[in-house]
Design an enzyme around this catalytic site. Structure first.
Site, PDB file in Angstrom:
ATOM      1  N   ASN A   1       0.916  -1.149   0.000  1.00  0.00           N
ATOM      2  CA  ASN A   1       0.000   0.000   0.000  1.00  0.00           C
ATOM      3  C   ASN A   1       0.955   1.199   0.000  1.00  0.00           C
ATOM      4  O   ASN A   1       1.665   1.416   0.988  1.00  0.00           O
ATOM      5  CB  ASN A   1      -0.837  -0.070   1.273  1.00  0.00           C
ATOM      6  CG  ASN A   1      -2.047   0.838   1.323  1.00  0.00           C
ATOM      7  OD1 ASN A   1      -2.597   1.044   2.400  1.00  0.00           O
ATOM      8  ND2 ASN A   1      -2.491   1.367   0.219  1.00  0.00           N
TER       9      ASN A   1
ATOM     10  N   ASN B   1      -6.395  10.292   0.389  1.00  0.00           N
ATOM     11  CA  ASN B   1      -6.520   9.246  -0.625  1.00  0.00           C
ATOM     12  C   ASN B   1      -5.964   9.741  -1.969  1.00  0.00           C
ATOM     13  O   ASN B   1      -5.770  10.949  -2.162  1.00  0.00           O
ATOM     14  CB  ASN B   1      -7.988   8.856  -0.787  1.00  0.00           C
ATOM     15  CG  ASN B   1      -8.506   8.045   0.395  1.00  0.00           C
ATOM     16  OD1 ASN B   1      -7.823   7.132   0.852  1.00  0.00           O
ATOM     17  ND2 ASN B   1      -9.697   8.380   0.879  1.00  0.00           N
TER      18      ASN B   1
ATOM     19  N   CYS C   1      -5.398   5.699   8.293  1.00  0.00           N
ATOM     20  CA  CYS C   1      -4.796   4.772   7.337  1.00  0.00           C
ATOM     21  C   CYS C   1      -3.823   3.893   8.112  1.00  0.00           C
ATOM     22  O   CYS C   1      -2.809   4.394   8.637  1.00  0.00           O
ATOM     23  CB  CYS C   1      -4.071   5.545   6.233  1.00  0.00           C
ATOM     24  SG  CYS C   1      -3.244   4.454   5.060  1.00  0.00           S
ATOM     25  N   GLY C   2      -4.120   2.613   8.198  1.00  0.00           N
ATOM     26  CA  GLY C   2      -3.318   1.712   9.036  1.00  0.00           C
ATOM     27  C   GLY C   2      -1.931   1.457   8.476  1.00  0.00           C
ATOM     28  O   GLY C   2      -0.926   1.536   9.193  1.00  0.00           O
ATOM     29  N   ASN C   3      -1.840   1.154   7.172  1.00  0.00           N
ATOM     30  CA  ASN C   3      -0.515   0.980   6.580  1.00  0.00           C
ATOM     31  C   ASN C   3       0.225   2.312   6.587  1.00  0.00           C
ATOM     32  O   ASN C   3       1.438   2.362   6.795  1.00  0.00           O
ATOM     33  CB  ASN C   3      -0.630   0.456   5.149  1.00  0.00           C
ATOM     34  CG  ASN C   3      -1.108  -0.993   5.105  1.00  0.00           C
ATOM     35  OD1 ASN C   3      -0.693  -1.808   5.918  1.00  0.00           O
ATOM     36  ND2 ASN C   3      -1.990  -1.299   4.163  1.00  0.00           N
TER      37      ASN C   3
ATOM     38  N   ASN D   1     -14.980   1.722   2.376  1.00  0.00           N
ATOM     39  CA  ASN D   1     -13.983   0.761   1.901  1.00  0.00           C
ATOM     40  C   ASN D   1     -14.640  -0.614   1.953  1.00  0.00           C
ATOM     41  O   ASN D   1     -15.303  -0.945   2.959  1.00  0.00           O
ATOM     42  CB  ASN D   1     -12.758   0.795   2.818  1.00  0.00           C
ATOM     43  CG  ASN D   1     -12.155   2.187   2.940  1.00  0.00           C
ATOM     44  OD1 ASN D   1     -11.522   2.661   2.018  1.00  0.00           O
ATOM     45  ND2 ASN D   1     -12.382   2.854   4.070  1.00  0.00           N
TER      46      ASN D   1
ATOM     47  N   ARG E   1     -12.142   3.331  -0.669  1.00  0.00           N
ATOM     48  CA  ARG E   1     -12.754   4.632  -0.923  1.00  0.00           C
ATOM     49  C   ARG E   1     -11.648   5.617  -1.338  1.00  0.00           C
ATOM     50  O   ARG E   1     -10.624   5.713  -0.670  1.00  0.00           O
ATOM     51  CB  ARG E   1     -13.418   5.079   0.388  1.00  0.00           C
ATOM     52  CG  ARG E   1     -13.992   6.455   0.396  1.00  0.00           C
ATOM     53  CD  ARG E   1     -14.627   6.789   1.732  1.00  0.00           C
ATOM     54  NE  ARG E   1     -13.656   6.922   2.831  1.00  0.00           N
ATOM     55  CZ  ARG E   1     -13.910   7.456   4.005  1.00  0.00           C
ATOM     56  NH1 ARG E   1     -15.130   7.914   4.275  1.00  0.00           N
ATOM     57  NH2 ARG E   1     -12.991   7.530   4.961  1.00  0.00           N
TER      58      ARG E   1
ATOM     59  N   CYS F   1      -4.674  -2.896   2.866  1.00  0.00           N
ATOM     60  CA  CYS F   1      -5.351  -1.846   3.641  1.00  0.00           C
ATOM     61  C   CYS F   1      -5.281  -2.262   5.104  1.00  0.00           C
ATOM     62  O   CYS F   1      -5.857  -3.288   5.488  1.00  0.00           O
ATOM     63  CB  CYS F   1      -6.801  -1.712   3.168  1.00  0.00           C
ATOM     64  SG  CYS F   1      -7.748  -0.504   4.112  1.00  0.00           S
ATOM     65  N   GLY F   2      -4.577  -1.484   5.912  1.00  0.00           N
ATOM     66  CA  GLY F   2      -4.382  -1.850   7.321  1.00  0.00           C
ATOM     67  C   GLY F   2      -5.658  -1.762   8.131  1.00  0.00           C
ATOM     68  O   GLY F   2      -5.986  -2.676   8.903  1.00  0.00           O
TER      69      GLY F   2
HETATM   70  N1  LIG Z   1      -9.131   4.664   1.687  1.00  0.00           N
HETATM   71  C1  LIG Z   1      -9.279   4.715   3.106  1.00  0.00           C
HETATM   72  C2  LIG Z   1      -8.125   5.319   3.819  1.00  0.00           C
HETATM   73  C3  LIG Z   1      -6.846   4.554   3.622  1.00  0.00           C
HETATM   74  C4  LIG Z   1      -6.833   3.202   4.314  1.00  0.00           C
HETATM   75  C5  LIG Z   1      -5.468   2.598   4.222  1.00  0.00           C
HETATM   76  N2  LIG Z   1      -5.049   2.132   2.969  1.00  0.00           N
HETATM   77  C6  LIG Z   1      -5.146   1.649   5.348  1.00  0.00           C
HETATM   78  O1  LIG Z   1      -4.082   1.003   5.260  1.00  0.00           O
HETATM   79  O2  LIG Z   1      -5.852   1.605   6.351  1.00  0.00           O
HETATM   80  C7  LIG Z   1     -10.519   5.562   3.463  1.00  0.00           C
HETATM   81  O3  LIG Z   1     -10.938   6.428   2.671  1.00  0.00           O
HETATM   82  O4  LIG Z   1     -11.061   5.334   4.550  1.00  0.00           O
END
Ligand SMILES: N[C@@H](CCC[C@H](N)C(=O)O)C(=O)O
Length: 295
Positions: A18, A79, A88-90, A200, A219, A227-228
Site C-alpha cells: 500500500n 486518498n 490509514c493503518g498501513n 472501503n 474509498r 489496507c491496514g
Molecule cells: N481509503 C481509506 C483510507 C486509507 C486506508 C489505508 N489504505 C489503510 O491502510 O488503512 C478511506 O478512505 O477510509
C-alpha cells in the site's frame, strides 16, 4: 540549484505494497489542494501512490493541535483522489518509519496523531534481516450496524458487516476472491445511508484456522494491494463470525490476514483495542520540479 531541487521534497514508501507519497511539512506551510494530491498520486504523470502522507507537527495543524501534548506529529492522510480520510493503518506504520529514519523520533514507542485520534506505535529494533516490524494500537472496532447491508458486484450479492476503525468498512465473506471481479469500479453497497461518506469494501476468504485472505476496494483510491484498517475490520468481523469475542472470553484473539501485497497480523485484546503488526519501507527520496507543480 536545479529547478527540481527547489521544488517540493518528497519520499516514497509502502506498507505491504500500500504505497504512499510522503511530504514532509513540519511547520504546516504547504497548500495541498485535492487536485495537487491527485496529480502527485497519479501513477503515470506523477510520483504515484495509493495515498499521500503529509508530515506536520500537531501544533502546526488546526485539526491536530488538541493532540499536540500527546503526539508531536500529525499524519495528514489523503486518498489518491485527493479526498481526506480519518485513518490509514498501513500509512501510520510508514509514517512512523519515516519519523525514525529522518531522526524526528526515536525507535521504540512513539505516538502519532491522526484524524481518528492518537495512535500508539511500537517500532521494533533493526535485526539481521533488516528493519523490524511495526505494531500500531489501532483503537477499538465499532460495529454500528444496521443489519441488512448488501454488497453487489455484477450478478453476485453478499451480506456485509459494517465495521468502523475510525474510517468505514463493509466486510463480506466470499467463496472465492475472484468473485469480486476486477474491482475497477466501487462495488455497490446498499443501503447508501449506512455509509454517508462512502466506504472501503473488503472481500474475505478463509485460509485456515484464524487465517484469512482478503482483497479491498478503497474509498478514494480503488483496489489497492493492502489496507491496514481494512485488515483490522476483517479480523474483527471474522472473529465475531467464528464466535470469538475477547471482551466476553477474557482471551485475546489473533488472526493472520493475507493481502495481495503481504501479510498483517491482527490481535483484538481483552479491552477491545486492536493491534496491527506489519512491515513499513521507505524506498526513495526526491524533489519535484517547481514548473510541474505550477502546471
Ligand atoms: N481509503 C481509506 C483510507 C486509507 C486506508 C489505508 N489504505 C489503510 O491502510 O488503512 C478511506 O478512505 O477510509
Amino acid at each position: 540549484m536545479s529547478e527540481i531541487l527547489k521544488g517540493l521534497r518528497f519520499l516514497k514508501g509502502h506498507g505491504t505494497e500500500n504505497d504512499f507519497v510522503i511530504v514532509p511539512d513540519p511547520d504546516g506551510l504547504l497548500d495541498l489542494p485535492p487536485a495537487l494530491v491527485a496529480r502527485l498520486c497519479d501513477r503515470r504523470a506523477g510520483i504515484g501512490g495509493d495515498g499521500l502522507l503529509r508530515v506536520v507537527r500537531s501544533a502546526a495543524h488546526p485539526e491536530a493541535a488538541p493532540m499536540a501534548a500527546e503526539a508531536e506529529w500529525f499524519m495528514d492522510y489523503r486518498n489518491s483522489d485527493g479526498s481526506v480520510a480519518e485513518m490509514c493503518g498501513n500509512g501510520v506504520r510508514v509514517f512512523a518509519r519515516y519519523l525514525v529514519t529522518a531522526g524526528l523520533a526515536e525507535g521504540g514507542e512513539l505516538a502519532v496523531a491522526t484524524r481518528a485520534g492518537v495512535r500508539a506505535v511500537r517500532v521494533a529494533a533493526e535485526g539481521p534481516d533488516g528493519p523490524g516490524e511495526i505494531t500500531v494500537t489501532m483503537g477499538r472496532a465499532e460495529l454500528p450496524g444496521p443489519d441488512g447491508i448488501v454488497v453487489t458486484v455484477g450478478e453476485r450479492q453478499w451480506p456485509a458487516l459494517n465495521v468502523s476503525m475510525g474510517n468505514p468498512h463493509a466486510v463480506v465473506f466470499v467463496d472465492d476472491l475472484a468473485h469480486a471481479g476486477k474491482l475497477l469500479d466501487p462495488p455497490a453497497v446498499a443501503p447508501a445511508a449506512a455509509y454517508p461518506a462512502g466506504v472501503n469494501v473488503e472481500f474475505v476468504v478463509d485460509r485456515g484456522p484464524r487465517h484469512v485472505a482478503m482483497r479491498v476496494h478503497e474509498r478514494g483510491s480503488g483496489e489497492t494491494r493492502s489496507c491496514g484498517t481494512g485488515a483490522c475490520a476483517v479480523m474483527v468481523a471474522a472473529a465475531r463470525r467464528d464466535g470469538a469475542d475477547p471482551a466476553r472470553t477474557g482471551q485475546p484473539v489473533t488472526y493472520t490476514v493475507d493481502l495481495p501485497g503481504g501479510r498483517l497480523v491482527i490481535t483484538e485484546q481483552v479491552d477491545g483495542t486492536v493491534l496491527m503488526t506489519g512491515p513499513a519501507v521507505i524506498l526513495a527520496e526526491g524533489g519535484i520540479d517547481q514548473r510541474w507543480l505550477a502546471g
